[in-house]
Design a protein around this motif. Structure first.
Motif, PDB file in Angstrom:
ATOM      1  N   LEU A 597      28.081  25.755  68.542  1.00 23.98           N
ATOM      2  CA  LEU A 597      27.728  26.852  69.433  1.00 23.98           C
ATOM      3  C   LEU A 597      27.130  28.032  68.677  1.00 23.98           C
ATOM      4  N   LEU A 598      27.654  28.267  67.501  1.00 24.97           N
ATOM      5  CA  LEU A 598      27.216  29.437  66.759  1.00 24.97           C
ATOM      6  C   LEU A 598      25.740  29.317  66.395  1.00 24.97           C
ATOM      7  N   GLY A 599      25.011  30.279  66.802  1.00 22.31           N
ATOM      8  CA  GLY A 599      23.586  30.272  66.513  1.00 22.31           C
ATOM      9  C   GLY A 599      22.783  29.530  67.546  1.00 22.31           C
ATOM     10  N   ARG A 600      23.446  28.808  68.427  1.00 25.25           N
ATOM     11  CA  ARG A 600      22.722  28.036  69.441  1.00 25.25           C
ATOM     12  C   ARG A 600      22.995  28.537  70.837  1.00 25.25           C
ATOM     13  N   HIS A 601      24.194  28.953  71.012  1.00 28.82           N
ATOM     14  CA  HIS A 601      24.500  29.473  72.338  1.00 28.82           C
ATOM     15  C   HIS A 601      24.465  30.988  72.278  1.00 28.82           C
ATOM     16  N   PRO A 602      23.595  31.582  73.045  1.00 24.02           N
ATOM     17  CA  PRO A 602      23.413  33.031  72.907  1.00 24.02           C
ATOM     18  C   PRO A 602      24.692  33.810  73.164  1.00 24.02           C
ATOM     19  N   GLY A 603      25.391  33.463  74.236  1.00 24.77           N
ATOM     20  CA  GLY A 603      26.597  34.209  74.583  1.00 24.77           C
ATOM     21  C   GLY A 603      27.646  34.085  73.495  1.00 24.77           C
ATOM     22  N   TYR A 604      27.840  32.870  73.027  1.00 27.26           N
ATOM     23  CA  TYR A 604      28.846  32.625  72.002  1.00 27.26           C
ATOM     24  C   TYR A 604      28.469  33.349  70.720  1.00 27.26           C
ATOM     25  N   THR A 605      27.218  33.252  70.379  1.00 27.13           N
ATOM     26  CA  THR A 605      26.759  33.889  69.138  1.00 27.13           C
ATOM     27  C   THR A 605      26.971  35.396  69.217  1.00 27.13           C
TER      28      THR A 605
END
Ligand SMILES: Nc1ncnc2c1ncn2[C@@H]1O[C@H](COP(=O)(O)OP(=O)(O)OP(=O)(O)O)[C@@H](O)[C@H]1O
Length: 836
Positions: A597-605
């Motif tokens: 998710l990190l770096g790929r999912h905007p919200g998560y990042t």
């Protein structure tokens, strides 16, 4: 404005009426609303069955209340004998007999009064006791929504103040009414026996009493309703204000709170004065009627005396009966008023009793002793009652037994709501949640809640001893089990230092303990419950960094081997989850491991960056507009702002020696924990130079997170996911790291802080990430052997191809993992695993 206010104004009883009074009169801003109106008759009918256990005693009490008026009638008649046969003829021979009769009657009356009073109070108090307990039991069964909608103080006021009023309506009311009826019957009979013409004249005033009472009673009821409502508001304000006294004092709002309290009390005072004024007005009116009746009778009686149709003694006794008669007749009026007043309270009780639990127990529940822990959300939709905003939409996801799934997302995204649905505090509006394939609605609530333990955001403890609070998780826990749970929760140390150890009272809301200590106590309580599914809702909220560190390790022990759903803003506690779901506006918009998710999912990042401002998002695979999920697209410019997506940064693998997890590992001291006669492993000791946990090389931690988690998951129970396998296949074996799990660790029969690990199946790693994996340190054979050996006969089950793709429900609505990256592009419809 309510009727009472109108009455009050019309009666001139609301001089201080102002905006607050309007609100208090039942306006839209009232803290507590008035209960729906009911007729006294229907209230009576409703509660009469409650008197069933006391009917025998009630009959006896009624007999006594009949004997009382009979003795009073005889006593008055003795007066006639005294006047006509002793005083008038000056013949004192009868006097000793009359005096003896008076004495005997007085003694008998005393005995009857004592018995009657004792018995009626016993019956009344038992009635109130039973009703109050029944009401409390009913309130306990109401769903969480009821408590979220209603003021706790008002509920308390109903439970304590209003319940008693029903007794006066149903028991005392009946008793007094019958006693009055007997008095009226005996006195009337005696009066008719003495002189029927006079007796008829005496009853001219009687209807006046009833009309008067009727006129007053309705107004008194309105005032009483307002008074009871205000009573609820007073308790509500007091409860809220004193419950938040720290906030009140910190913000210097004492005066404001006193004003609020005074405002409600003033409202109650006005309503009380309105009722009192009405009741006080009733008395002189009824005395006036009584006097008119007596004067009329005396006028006629003098005429009868003059014509020798009645003796002097007969006249005096007649007047005595008459005044005695008007007592119960006007008493009926008062009784009527007080019944109306009590019915205002009864309405508030009925309103609670009529409240149906929002979640209903199934009539024929499917039995479930101990679940394996597979939790499945199938297209779940939910809105809170009374609102039309969908808080959760299309939530579909399967949590395999023993897996640890984190739910993250912005505040208000619906994370806590998911846990409420899991515990069946509410039911989904659409879709369903299953535990071991059974719809939660088909399970009995006790089966469900025995299998699902929650450690909530707010650490809830009772004002009891430490041992009591831990035992709350398992009522029949032995002292040894309690100590073992406390040891495993890293709470034994501080508990032992308390003045009375486990017998120390921790005060209301556990005020004697720090936040971290309370949380560890809550963990011990959850440990001892030993259920296969665990819900952790913001488990480290409100804890400072040190307390958080202190709590994390016992928390890991608690999670070990259980299906765990962790909710957190604080990504520190979730980065090692098997899967992370990102919730946005009630929809799952992203799913994967921290690395995915990190770096790929905007919200998560973004969330990650908010918590780790020094850590830019993972650069490997930012999803550029137009890039298809599952591919590693070309990254954005390196100088892209870190607060918006896409994010660019140097390669994670090379730079991240201080990743959240690594820091996490570093801050956790390698303390072995002894519980139930065995050692629990400390987390891997982090290397001081590289921040790498002992037993791993630096590469092993770069960008991958299994190192520390494996300490927490312990027991060798951590699954061999596709990710691990891929690494294992591509990497030559290395020397085994120091074993972290005792080979002899196994669950005990009674309590097991490290429960039986369940074979776990996890969603497969997306192919694109598997190929990118930098995890090169497979579990060394020796370690695996030891881990497996620690649970003889319970090997970790590697995910079979069947497990890799768990199809969703067969209705065609869902589909399983596709092996593609689960992260949708920004703004794209969520990929939710089981959901289309
Ligand atoms: N009892 C309730 N009645 C009506 N709406 C509610 C209720 N509880 C929560 N909500 C609303 O539901 C939404 C989701 O709330 P929820 O508590 O699940 O969010 P969350 O993601 O857990 O937030 P946080 O991280 O801040 O705790 C919010 O918009 C909230 O206002």
């Amino acid at each position: 404005m309510s009727a009472v206010s109108a009455d009050a104004i019309s009666a001139g009883t609301a001089p201080e009426t102002g905006p607050a009074d309007d609100a208090g009169a039942g306006g839209g801003t009232s803290l507590v609303e008035q209960a729906p109106r009911l007729k006294v008759r229907s209230i009576f009918r409703r509660f009469w069955p409650e008197t069933r256990p006391f009917r025998g005693r009630m009959v006896l009490s009624l007999l006594l209340s009949a004997i009382g008026p009979a003795l009073a009638t005889v006593s008055v008649w003795l007066f006639k004998i005294l006047v006509d046969d002793v005083l008038t003829p000056h013949d004192y021979r009868l006097f000793p007999a009359v005096a003896a009769a008076y004495l005997g009657i007085t003694l008998l009356e005393g005995l009857l009064n004592f018995t009657d009073q004792y018995m009626s109070v016993w019956v009344g108090e038992r009635f109130v006791l039973n009703l109050r307990v029944r009401l409390f039991a009913h309130i306990q069964r109401l769903s969480l929504g009821y408590f979220e909608r209603n003021q706790l103080g008002d509920i308390l006021s109903r439970l304590t103040g209003d319940v008693g009023a029903i007794e006066s309506l149903v028991l005392t009311g009946v008793n007094v009414a019958l006693s009055y009826t007997f008095q009226i019957a005996f006195f009337t009979a005696a009066m008719f026996y003495l002189n029927w013409q006079l007796a008829l004249a005496a009853f001219v005033a009687a209807p006046g009493f009833l009309l008067l009472a009727r006129g007053f009673s309705r107004r008194i009821k309105d005032a009483s309703r307002e008074r009871r409502r205000r009573s609820g508001s007073i308790t509500a304000v007091a409860e809220e204000s004193l419950g938040n006294v720290a906030l009140v004092q910190a913000y210097d709002r004492e005066e404001h709170e006193v004003d609020r309290f005074q405002e409600e009390n003033l409202g109650s005072f006005r309503a009380q004065m309105t009722a009192t004024r009405l009741e006080a007005l009733f008395s002189p009116f009824s005395s006036l009627l009584e006097t008119i009746g007596v004067l009329l009778v005396v006028g006629i009686a003098v005429w009868e005396l003059a014509n020798n149709r009645i003796t002097l003694g007969g006249l005096l006794v007649f007047v005595a009966y008459l005044t005695q008669l008007y007592g119960p007749i006007s008493g009926f009026g008062n009784l009527w008023n007080s019944l109306y007043s009590a019915s205002a309270s009864a309405e508030r009780i009925i309103e609670v009793l009529d409240e149906e639990p929002g979640v209903v127990e199934p009539e024929d529940p499917r039995p479930l002793t101990r679940a394996s822990g597979e939790v499945r959300f199938e297209d779940v939709e939910f809105s809170y009652p009374g609102t039309d905003k969908a808080v959760l939409r299309g939530i579909s996801y399967k949590v395999p037994p023993g897996a640890k799934v984190a739910i993250v997302g912005a505040s208000g995204a619906g994370k806590t709501t998911l846990t409420k649905l899991m515990l069946r505090f509410y039911d989904p509006a659409n879709g369903r949640i299953t535990l071991d394939g059974r719809d939660l609605r088909d399970l009995s609530l006790s089966d469900l809640r025995r299998n699902v333990t929650a450690v909530l955001q707010e650490t809830l403890v009772f004002d009891g001893t430490v041992a009591d609070n831990i035992r709350y998780g398992k009522a029949d826990a032995t002292d040894q089990e309690i100590t073992a749970a406390a040891v495993a929760a890293d709470a034994h140390g501080f508990i032992s230092a308390l003045p009375d150890g486990y017998d120390t009272r921790i005060g209301q809301r556990g005020r004697m303990l720090s936040g971290g200590q309370r949380q560890r106590l809550a963990i011990a309580r959850a440990m001892i419950r030993n259920s296969p599914v665990l819900l952790l809702d913001e488990p480290t909220t409100g804890l400072d960094a040190e307390s958080t560190q202190r709590v994390l390790e016992p928390m890991r022990r608690l999670m070990s081997g259980r299906t765990t759903i962790v909710i957190s803003h604080n990504l520190l506690t979730v980065t090692d989850a098997d899967q992370i779901l990102f919730l946005d506006g009630g929809v799952i918009t992203g799913m994967g491991t921290h690395q995915q998710l990190l770096g790929r999912h905007p919200g998560y990042t973004r969330l990650y960056q908010l918590h780790h401002p020094d850590q830019p998002g993972r650069p490997e695979a930012p999803i550029a507009a137009g890039a298809s999920p599952g591919r590693a697209p070309v990254g954005p410019p390196a100088n892209a702002p870190t607060t918006s997506f896409p994010v660019a940064r140097p390669r994670w693998a090379a730079a991240d020696s201080t990743s959240a997890t690594t820091r996490f590992a570093r801050i956790l001291p390698g303390r072995p924990v002894k519980a139930l006669g065995r050692d629990y492993p400390p987390p891997a000791a982090p290397s001081r130079t590289s921040g790498t946990p002992a037993g791993r090389d630096a590469t092993a931690t770069t960008g991958r997170l299994p190192v520390v988690p494996s300490a927490g998951w312990s027991n060798g129970a951590r699954p061999t996911t596709g990710r691990h396998r891929a690494a294992a296949e591509n990497t030559p074996p290395r020397p085994a790291p120091a074993p972290r799990v005792r080979a002899d660790h196994r669950p005990q029969s009674t309590f097991d802080p490290l429960p039986t690990p369940q074979p776990r199946t996890l969603p497969p790693q997306p192919a694109v990430l598997r190929s990118q994996t930098e995890y090169r340190q497979p579990p060394a054979p020796a370690q695996r052997d030891r881990s497996d050996a620690s649970y003889p006969g319970r090997p970790v089950t590697p995910p079979s191809p069947r497990h890799r793709h768990e199809p969703g429900p067969t209705n065609g609505q869902h589909r399983g993992h596709t092996g593609e990256t689960p992260v949708p592009r920004h703004g794209e419809v969520a990929h939710t695993g089981l959901r289309r």
